[in-house]
Design a protein around this motif. Structure first.
Motif, short mmCIF file in Angstrom:
data_model
loop_
_atom_site.label_atom_id
_atom_site.label_comp_id
_atom_site.label_asym_id
_atom_site.label_seq_id
_atom_site.Cartn_x
_atom_site.Cartn_y
_atom_site.Cartn_z
N ALA A 1 43.61 37.81 34.39
CA ALA A 1 44.85 38.02 35.14
C ALA A 1 45.07 39.52 35.37
O ALA A 1 45.41 39.95 36.47
CB ALA A 1 46.03 37.41 34.40
N GLN A 2 44.85 40.32 34.32
CA GLN A 2 45.02 41.78 34.46
C GLN A 2 44.03 42.34 35.48
O GLN A 2 44.36 43.18 36.30
CB GLN A 2 44.81 42.46 33.10
N PHE A 3 42.79 41.83 35.40
CA PHE A 3 41.75 42.33 36.31
C PHE A 3 42.13 42.01 37.76
O PHE A 3 41.99 42.85 38.65
CB PHE A 3 40.40 41.69 35.94
N LYS A 4 42.67 40.81 37.99
CA LYS A 4 43.11 40.42 39.35
C LYS A 4 44.20 41.36 39.84
O LYS A 4 44.16 41.86 40.97
CB LYS A 4 43.66 38.99 39.30
N ARG A 5 45.17 41.64 38.98
CA ARG A 5 46.28 42.54 39.38
C ARG A 5 45.75 43.94 39.65
O ARG A 5 46.12 44.58 40.63
CB ARG A 5 47.34 42.58 38.28
N LEU A 6 44.86 44.43 38.80
CA LEU A 6 44.28 45.77 38.99
C LEU A 6 43.61 45.86 40.36
O LEU A 6 43.85 46.79 41.13
CB LEU A 6 43.26 46.06 37.88
N LYS A 7 42.79 44.87 40.68
CA LYS A 7 42.07 44.91 41.98
C LYS A 7 43.05 44.88 43.14
O LYS A 7 42.91 45.61 44.12
CB LYS A 7 41.10 43.72 42.08
N SER A 8 44.08 44.07 43.01
CA SER A 8 45.02 43.96 44.14
C SER A 8 45.79 45.26 44.31
O SER A 8 46.02 45.72 45.43
CB SER A 8 45.91 42.74 43.93
N GLU A 9 46.18 45.92 43.19
CA GLU A 9 46.89 47.20 43.30
C GLU A 9 45.97 48.29 43.88
O GLU A 9 46.38 49.11 44.69
CB GLU A 9 47.41 47.63 41.92
#
Lengths: 85, 85
Positions: free
Chosen positions: B38-46
């Motif tokens: 979940a964190q990795f998904k958010r990082l990529k989107s930011e």
């Protein structure tokens, strides 16, 4: 194997030149590829001869096998990916 | 997880600022740490929101577990190593 380097601009081309004989350039200051232990030893010793160890930093991430790492890219591919990943 | 970025100088601080909320800075344009999916998904989107995908490059190496990677450093430690490796 992933090699990343943060070295004085006067030494970047030397490190890049050595790195290219062992690894594939994928992005600014980042190289990757598969190396034998003997090749890795030689790479480290050649790098030591051209950098200033009290000013420059070269990091090596040795990954056991390509199946243990996944590579994802956002944006343009700056270099050519190696078959390492 | 290792994140390396090669982005236009105007966007470096934005990428660094975002990266620091998820990972540890270890060297110029290199960050590392452990992330949930979940964190990795958010990082990529930011990251996608601040870079120019036709000019910048951000690479993520996801490594299955800390035991699958070994980290070696030549020269000075520029950042603080994360507990990821």
């Amino acid at each position: 194997m992933i090699m990343v380097y943060d070295v004085n601009v006067q030494r970047v081309s030397k490190v890049l030149h050595i790195g290219r004989r062992y690894l594939t350039w994928v992005q600014n200051s980042v190289m990757e590829g598969s190396l034998t232990n003997a090749q890795f030893k030689r790479l480290k010793s050649e790098i030591r001869q051209v950098i200033e160890e009290d000013e420059d930093s070269v990091l090596f991430y040795t990954i056991r096998s390509p199946k243990d790492v996944r590579r994802e890219e956002i944006g343009i591919a700056k270099g050519t990916p190696s078959n390492f990943v």
